[in-house]
Design an enzyme around this catalytic site. Structure first.
Site, PDB file in Angstrom:
ATOM      1  N   THR A 111      -9.060  12.179  -1.866  1.00  0.00           N
ATOM      2  CA  THR A 111     -10.509  12.309  -1.649  1.00  0.00           C
ATOM      3  C   THR A 111     -10.731  12.398  -0.138  1.00  0.00           C
ATOM      4  O   THR A 111     -11.226  11.457   0.470  1.00  0.00           O
ATOM      5  CB  THR A 111     -11.271  11.103  -2.228  1.00  0.00           C
ATOM      6  OG1 THR A 111     -10.665   9.897  -1.730  1.00  0.00           O
ATOM      7  CG2 THR A 111     -11.241  11.093  -3.730  1.00  0.00           C
ATOM      8  N   LYS A 239     -12.848  -1.457  -2.949  1.00  0.00           N
ATOM      9  CA  LYS A 239     -11.869  -0.746  -2.122  1.00  0.00           C
ATOM     10  C   LYS A 239     -12.440  -0.390  -0.750  1.00  0.00           C
ATOM     11  O   LYS A 239     -11.825  -0.659   0.286  1.00  0.00           O
ATOM     12  CB  LYS A 239     -11.404   0.519  -2.851  1.00  0.00           C
ATOM     13  CG  LYS A 239     -10.501   1.423  -2.060  1.00  0.00           C
ATOM     14  CD  LYS A 239      -9.203   0.699  -1.671  1.00  0.00           C
ATOM     15  CE  LYS A 239      -8.423   1.460  -0.628  1.00  0.00           C
ATOM     16  NZ  LYS A 239      -7.496   2.409  -1.135  1.00  0.00           N
ATOM     17  N   ALA A 287      -4.338  -5.817  18.933  1.00  0.00           N
ATOM     18  CA  ALA A 287      -5.075  -4.845  19.761  1.00  0.00           C
ATOM     19  C   ALA A 287      -4.121  -3.753  20.217  1.00  0.00           C
ATOM     20  O   ALA A 287      -2.934  -3.997  20.424  1.00  0.00           O
ATOM     21  CB  ALA A 287      -5.676  -5.553  20.967  1.00  0.00           C
ATOM     22  N   CYS A 295      -6.512   6.636   5.364  1.00  0.00           N
ATOM     23  CA  CYS A 295      -7.512   5.813   4.662  1.00  0.00           C
ATOM     24  C   CYS A 295      -8.611   5.267   5.561  1.00  0.00           C
ATOM     25  O   CYS A 295      -9.763   5.644   5.412  1.00  0.00           O
ATOM     26  CB  CYS A 295      -6.800   4.668   3.941  1.00  0.00           C
ATOM     27  SG  CYS A 295      -5.731   5.265   2.632  1.00  0.00           S
ATOM     28  N   LYS A 298     -11.295   7.739   7.412  1.00  0.00           N
ATOM     29  CA  LYS A 298     -12.158   8.525   6.523  1.00  0.00           C
ATOM     30  C   LYS A 298     -12.970   7.611   5.592  1.00  0.00           C
ATOM     31  O   LYS A 298     -14.102   7.931   5.248  1.00  0.00           O
ATOM     32  CB  LYS A 298     -11.356   9.553   5.737  1.00  0.00           C
ATOM     33  CG  LYS A 298     -10.593   8.998   4.558  1.00  0.00           C
ATOM     34  CD  LYS A 298     -10.546   9.949   3.369  1.00  0.00           C
ATOM     35  CE  LYS A 298      -9.585   9.478   2.311  1.00  0.00           C
ATOM     36  NZ  LYS A 298     -10.050   8.501   1.351  1.00  0.00           N
ATOM     37  N   ARG A 372      -1.181  11.696   9.488  1.00  0.00           N
ATOM     38  CA  ARG A 372      -2.594  12.016   9.262  1.00  0.00           C
ATOM     39  C   ARG A 372      -3.473  11.099  10.119  1.00  0.00           C
ATOM     40  O   ARG A 372      -3.322   9.891  10.099  1.00  0.00           O
ATOM     41  CB  ARG A 372      -2.940  11.872   7.779  1.00  0.00           C
ATOM     42  CG  ARG A 372      -2.355  13.012   6.955  1.00  0.00           C
ATOM     43  CD  ARG A 372      -2.609  12.819   5.481  1.00  0.00           C
ATOM     44  NE  ARG A 372      -1.843  11.708   4.946  1.00  0.00           N
ATOM     45  CZ  ARG A 372      -1.951  11.274   3.690  1.00  0.00           C
ATOM     46  NH1 ARG A 372      -2.804  11.843   2.865  1.00  0.00           N
ATOM     47  NH2 ARG A 372      -1.214  10.270   3.273  1.00  0.00           N
TER      48      ARG A 372
END
Ligand code: UDX
Length: 475
Positions: A111, A239, A287, A295, A298, A372
């Site tokens: 998604t 989630k 940090a 995940c 987005k 990604r």
């Protein structure tokens, strides 16, 4: 280890159900064999279930059937080969076969962020549910696992009603997953909780049976896996809320890093000191260059977009700040690099023309080949854009990185990457880099200057070896 599967004995609150296929335990399918679906399919076969993985990508399916995992995930290769050999697991591009095989169908398709905005693109969910529904010939349970905007499960239910033949009474449920790349096998076999959103006792019983292997494994290891049974909306929200919380925690400590940079404090000591308070906890308080991956970035954007649609945009406005803090950390690395190389920043940022910079790390975190939305790769591209000759080395991510950002130079080893470098930037905390010997590396470089974008090096050790060291949020 394969878990012998006893007859289904649900807790008194959950009704026993018979799988519609007539098999003694539900046969499960996973639609979409990306990170999520491939890992789940392989691990559920390991738990003893009969499993079929479906994908429209014939190459991926051929690879999986040949025993090759298309991603780098520790431990998964061996489980794949073992369960293919045991005959419990296979993969197919045939949706009719998939529909015929399964009692419980898990939707595991991607998604991604929409090309035209911050919301989630649900086209793969729609395509997989529609084609599955059209091919079903008996009752089944369709369970969403993909991360989706709240309200999606209701919409999936309508899609299923529209596309299944009359009278089958196919049901829908939602069960979010929480797997972390690099730990995915353990996260599936030994989850810290199972959440199911259901509307009927039958769906609840079916999902219990489809997870019983997990509960049984826990029992043999003297553990318990908490089960939260809830409604559709809550299951979907769990989630995104969990990921929003994790992202916020990381951006919180990175905001503290900014304040430390302005005031002379050390964020690593600050994190340690606040983390001893059990209400705060010391995990996800590292940090550095911030969060990336498929995940967190987005999901926090899609969550804001959905809240806005629902009229609750105000409630999540802070997630915009979380995103901005996260992205500012990338610019910080450029500032530190400019500082070490004595480059002045103009309105367009620093100019690195004529410098050679080694970037160690391309993946969004160690122990994965996933690039990604990887902060490391994004910074490497920014450095190159600012004129530097950037040489990248990553233990597992090179192939994916090269595909995503072909204009960088990729090296086959750490030593080759740092050769003649004016500056070394450590941007993913792979063990190889954390344990690198600064004395030995110093022999290859032109200038002993290092930016530690993940605060994963020992500043004392590197300084003693003659390196000028800059960390994130450290004096
Ligand atoms: C995340 C969630 O953890 C998981 O529960 C969900 O199912 C999917 O999204 P993952 O994307 O695999 O998993 O990565 P995670 O381990 O959460 O790390 C995300 C990013 O945050 C990485 O880029 C990591 O480097 C960064 N991070 C993590 C920090 O910068 N500081 C930290 O303290 C922890």
């Amino acid at each position: 280890m394969t878990i012998p599967y006893p007859t289904i004995q649900p807790t008194p609150a959950i009704a026993a159900v018979t799988p519609p296929s007539g098999a003694p335990r539900p046969r499960v399918t996973f639609l979409g064999t990306g990170y999520l679906g491939a890992t789940y399919a392989i691990c559920y076969a390991e738990l003893g279930y009969e499993v079929l993985g479906f994908d429209v990508d014939a190459d991926k399916i051929a690879k999986l059937n040949a025993g090759q995992v298309p991603i780098h995930e520790p431990g998964l290769d061996e489980l794949l080969r073992r369960n293919l050999a045991a005959g419990r697991l296979r993969f197919s591009t045939d949706i009719a076969e998939t529909a015929d095989f399964g009692d419980v169908h898990f939707i595991c398709v991607g998604t991604p962020q929409r090309a035209d905005g911050m919301g989630a693109d649900l086209s793969y969910v729609e395509a997989s549910v529609t084609s599955l529904a059209q091919h079903l010939t008996r009752k089944a349970l369709i369970v969403g696992k993909s991360t989706v905007p709240v309200g999606t499960a209701e919409w999936v239910e309508q899609l299923v009603d529209k596309h299944t033949p009359d009278g089958l009474n196919v049901e829908v449920a939602w069960s979010p997953e929480f797997l972390q790349e690099g730990f995915a096998v353990d996260d599936v076999l030994r989850p810290n909780r199972i959440v199911v959103g259901v509307k009927s006792e039958w769906a609840n019983g079916m999902l219990y049976a489809a997870h019983k292997g997990v509960f049984d494994l826990a029992a043999t290891e003297d553990r318990e896996v908490p089960l939260v049974v809830t409604d559709f909306s809550t299951a979907e929200l769990v989630k995104v809320a969990a990921n929003a919380f994790l992202a916020t925690k990381i951006s919180f400590i990175n905001a503290m890093a900014e304040v430390c940079e302005a005031s002379g404090g050390d964020v690593t000591q600050l994190a340690r000191a606040i983390g001893y308070d059990p209400r705060i906890g010391n995990r996800f308080l590292q940090a550095g260059l911030g969060f990336g991956g498929a995940c967190l970035p987005k999901d926090i954007r899609a969550f804001q977009a959905r809240a806005q649609e629902l009229g609750a945009g105000e409630a999540l406005r802070f997630l915009h700040e979380v995103d901005l803090i996260n992205l500012r950390r990338r610019t910080r690395v450029l500032q530190l690099a400019a500082d070490l190389l004595g480059r002045r920043s103009g309105p367009a940022g620093p100019d690195f023309a004529g410098t050679r910079i080694a970037v160690l790390g391309a993946t969004f975190k160690p122990n994965t080949d996933d690039v990604r939305d990887a902060p490391a790769l994004a910074v490497a591209a920014l450095l190159q854009k600012a004129g530097a000759d950037v040489h990248v080395y990553d233990p597992q991510g090179t192939e994916n990185a090269r595909r995503a950002v072909p204009e960088l130079t990729y090296e086959a080893s750490m030593n080759e990457a740092v050769t003649d470098a004016d500056l070394v930037c450590v941007l993913t905390e792979w063990a190889d880099f954390r344990n690198a010997d600064p004395v030995a590396l110093g022999e290859f470089v032109k200038g002993r200057k290092v930016v530690d974008g993940r605060n994963c090096l020992d500043p004392a050790l590197w300084t003693q070896a003659g390196w000028e060291y800059r960390g994130m949020g450290r004096p």
